[in-house]
Design a protein around this motif. Sequence first.
Motif, PDB file in Angstrom:
ATOM      1  N   ARG A  68     -51.781 -33.034 -21.552  1.00 41.42           N
ATOM      2  CA  ARG A  68     -53.111 -33.631 -21.099  1.00 41.42           C
ATOM      3  C   ARG A  68     -54.130 -32.515 -20.906  1.00 41.42           C
ATOM      4  N   ARG A  69     -55.233 -32.897 -20.496  1.00 42.67           N
ATOM      5  CA  ARG A  69     -56.181 -31.784 -19.991  1.00 42.67           C
ATOM      6  C   ARG A  69     -56.162 -32.031 -18.530  1.00 42.67           C
ATOM      7  N   SER A  70     -56.252 -30.784 -17.826  1.00 43.59           N
ATOM      8  CA  SER A  70     -56.446 -30.789 -16.555  1.00 43.59           C
ATOM      9  C   SER A  70     -57.832 -30.917 -16.058  1.00 43.59           C
ATOM     10  N   GLU A  71     -57.897 -31.079 -14.585  1.00 45.51           N
ATOM     11  CA  GLU A  71     -59.093 -31.207 -14.064  1.00 45.51           C
ATOM     12  C   GLU A  71     -60.003 -30.019 -14.263  1.00 45.51           C
ATOM     13  N   HIS A  72     -59.532 -28.910 -14.749  1.00 44.62           N
ATOM     14  CA  HIS A  72     -60.421 -27.775 -15.124  1.00 44.62           C
ATOM     15  C   HIS A  72     -60.574 -27.627 -16.698  1.00 44.62           C
ATOM     16  N   ASN A  73     -60.172 -28.610 -17.384  1.00 38.85           N
ATOM     17  CA  ASN A  73     -60.180 -28.783 -18.826  1.00 38.85           C
ATOM     18  C   ASN A  73     -59.443 -27.769 -19.607  1.00 38.85           C
ATOM     19  N   ARG A  74     -58.170 -27.685 -18.853  1.00 36.17           N
ATOM     20  CA  ARG A  74     -57.183 -26.629 -19.586  1.00 36.17           C
ATOM     21  C   ARG A  74     -56.071 -27.581 -19.966  1.00 36.17           C
ATOM     22  N   ARG A  75     -55.377 -27.137 -21.112  1.00 34.25           N
ATOM     23  CA  ARG A  75     -54.256 -27.795 -21.771  1.00 34.25           C
ATOM     24  C   ARG A  75     -53.328 -27.702 -20.692  1.00 34.25           C
ATOM     25  N   ALA A  76     -52.673 -28.690 -20.324  1.00 30.65           N
ATOM     26  CA  ALA A  76     -51.628 -28.762 -19.313  1.00 30.65           C
ATOM     27  C   ALA A  76     -50.543 -29.737 -19.619  1.00 30.65           C
ATOM     28  N   ARG A  77     -49.292 -29.417 -19.373  1.00 30.93           N
ATOM     29  CA  ARG A  77     -48.139 -30.474 -19.453  1.00 30.93           C
ATOM     30  C   ARG A  77     -47.848 -31.221 -17.881  1.00 30.93           C
ATOM     31  N   TYR A  78     -48.382 -32.478 -18.083  1.00 31.57           N
ATOM     32  CA  TYR A  78     -48.085 -33.333 -16.766  1.00 31.57           C
ATOM     33  C   TYR A  78     -46.643 -33.796 -16.889  1.00 31.57           C
ATOM     34  N   TYR A  79     -46.091 -33.405 -15.723  1.00 35.38           N
ATOM     35  CA  TYR A  79     -44.738 -34.209 -15.496  1.00 35.38           C
ATOM     36  C   TYR A  79     -44.739 -35.422 -14.497  1.00 35.38           C
ATOM     37  N   SER A  80     -43.995 -36.238 -15.012  1.00 36.76           N
ATOM     38  CA  SER A  80     -43.824 -37.594 -13.790  1.00 36.76           C
ATOM     39  C   SER A  80     -42.218 -37.918 -13.955  1.00 36.76           C
ATOM     40  N   LEU A  81     -41.718 -38.482 -12.808  1.00 46.02           N
ATOM     41  CA  LEU A  81     -40.505 -38.824 -12.582  1.00 46.02           C
ATOM     42  C   LEU A  81     -40.186 -40.175 -13.368  1.00 46.02           C
ATOM     43  N   THR A  82     -39.003 -40.073 -13.819  1.00 48.05           N
ATOM     44  CA  THR A  82     -38.343 -41.451 -14.558  1.00 48.05           C
ATOM     45  C   THR A  82     -37.873 -41.987 -13.443  1.00 48.05           C
ATOM     46  N   PRO A  83     -37.363 -43.391 -13.775  1.00 49.21           N
ATOM     47  CA  PRO A  83     -36.481 -44.032 -12.938  1.00 49.21           C
ATOM     48  C   PRO A  83     -35.363 -43.318 -12.354  1.00 49.21           C
ATOM     49  N   ALA A  84     -34.621 -42.544 -13.333  1.00 47.56           N
ATOM     50  CA  ALA A  84     -33.400 -41.889 -13.172  1.00 47.56           C
ATOM     51  C   ALA A  84     -33.776 -40.644 -12.119  1.00 47.56           C
ATOM     52  N   GLY A  85     -35.070 -40.234 -12.257  1.00 50.66           N
ATOM     53  CA  GLY A  85     -35.631 -39.205 -11.353  1.00 50.66           C
ATOM     54  C   GLY A  85     -35.573 -39.623  -9.807  1.00 50.66           C
ATOM     55  N   GLU A  86     -36.224 -40.990  -9.868  1.00 50.52           N
ATOM     56  CA  GLU A  86     -36.377 -41.274  -8.591  1.00 50.52           C
ATOM     57  C   GLU A  86     -35.030 -41.454  -7.734  1.00 50.52           C
ATOM     58  N   ARG A  87     -34.036 -42.130  -8.375  1.00 47.43           N
ATOM     59  CA  ARG A  87     -32.745 -42.275  -7.899  1.00 47.43           C
ATOM     60  C   ARG A  87     -32.225 -40.972  -7.352  1.00 47.43           C
ATOM     61  N   ARG A  88     -32.503 -39.942  -8.336  1.00 43.45           N
ATOM     62  CA  ARG A  88     -32.119 -38.573  -7.995  1.00 43.45           C
ATOM     63  C   ARG A  88     -32.714 -37.913  -6.729  1.00 43.45           C
ATOM     64  N   LEU A  89     -34.077 -38.197  -6.489  1.00 50.36           N
ATOM     65  CA  LEU A  89     -34.857 -37.780  -5.369  1.00 50.36           C
ATOM     66  C   LEU A  89     -34.056 -38.421  -4.238  1.00 50.36           C
ATOM     67  N   GLU A  90     -33.965 -39.660  -4.119  1.00 45.50           N
ATOM     68  CA  GLU A  90     -33.270 -40.308  -3.107  1.00 45.50           C
ATOM     69  C   GLU A  90     -31.924 -39.629  -2.501  1.00 45.50           C
ATOM     70  N   ALA A  91     -31.153 -39.342  -3.584  1.00 47.28           N
ATOM     71  CA  ALA A  91     -29.705 -38.898  -3.318  1.00 47.28           C
ATOM     72  C   ALA A  91     -29.836 -37.394  -2.860  1.00 47.28           C
ATOM     73  N   GLU A  92     -30.967 -36.527  -3.616  1.00 50.14           N
ATOM     74  CA  GLU A  92     -31.089 -35.202  -3.015  1.00 50.14           C
ATOM     75  C   GLU A  92     -31.665 -35.072  -1.613  1.00 50.14           C
ATOM     76  N   MET A  93     -32.533 -36.154  -1.294  1.00 48.30           N
ATOM     77  CA  MET A  93     -33.363 -36.129   0.115  1.00 48.30           C
ATOM     78  C   MET A  93     -32.187 -36.209   1.191  1.00 48.30           C
ATOM     79  N   GLY A  94     -31.147 -37.302   0.810  1.00 44.65           N
ATOM     80  CA  GLY A  94     -30.261 -37.628   1.375  1.00 44.65           C
ATOM     81  C   GLY A  94     -29.488 -36.394   1.819  1.00 44.65           C
TER      82      GLY A  94
END
Lengths: 118, 118
Positions: A68-94
């Motif tokens: 995507r384009r960043s707020e500074h108008n630069r080419r940037a790769r935006y990452y977001s959590l998948t459902p598996a990632g959310e579960r993983r986050l829970e586990a890692e926080m624990g």
Amino acid sequence: MGEGVGGLLQGTLDLLVLRVLSIEPMHGWGIGERIAQRSHEVLQVNQGSLYPALQRLRRQGWIRAEWRRSEHNRRARYYSLTPAGERRLEAEMGAWRRSSRAVDQVLGWGEGPREVGA
Amino acid sequence: MGEGVGGLLQGTLDLLVLRVLSIEPMHGWGIGERIAQRSHEVLQVNQGSLYPALQRLRRQGWIRAEWRRSEHNRRARYYSLTPAGERRLEAEMGAWRRSSRAVDQVLGWGEGPREVGA
DNA sequence: GAACGTTCTCTAGACGATCTAGAGGAAGGG
DNA sequence: CCCTTCCTCTAGATCGTCTAGAGAACGTTC
């Protein structure tokens, strides 16, 4: 001032990244900045650690990427959590909570639960 | 049940060992047991990590060794802190406190100081 | 339009702590 | 004598992090 993640705490980078992404999708550069900000500059993530970590997380299906384009108008790769990632986050926080509390106990810093939100 | 030190928390083993030795001189086997006990079996130190760590600490002058007989009448190497080791322990405890608190902050678990003895 | 700082991505290779998977010895009990 | 417990130690592999870069594109300044 500030230390890399690898002094103590090696292995915590994934947790940190996952947590930042759970708040809002973000690109690599931004993730590093968020971690620094939220930790009051105590935690510094260097890029040679961050990008390999992002690839690792992606390979394991916990995050997905999108150009995507960043707020500074630069080419940037935006990452977001998948459902598996959310579960993983829970586990890692624990796991973090249990382990860090265990370290505190060995150090002699109280047996009681830490005052953290449930 | 219980996890190795290397999942999260890599780099914390030195701190743990130093702290145990600051209470009482102890041999390698006993150090591992103490860490497990004090952490309610959450932290498991495996021997392939422990002995190299002890050599490292010794090489850096933070602990010294002495052959003795254990309470079970076995040949055992007792380790104890040197003055430099005590200073090192202080420093590492401070670093742990700062870093682990920083991680908590990134996770969103409170800004306030943890309730630990000064 | 050249130069420059900032934002942003990415990689190769070295480093170093931990883990795996053992070996081995000596004491005590059955 | 055998077996368990206690206790030390090591070689090699694994794997995340760090060092030390390269490189591209945007906006601003001169």
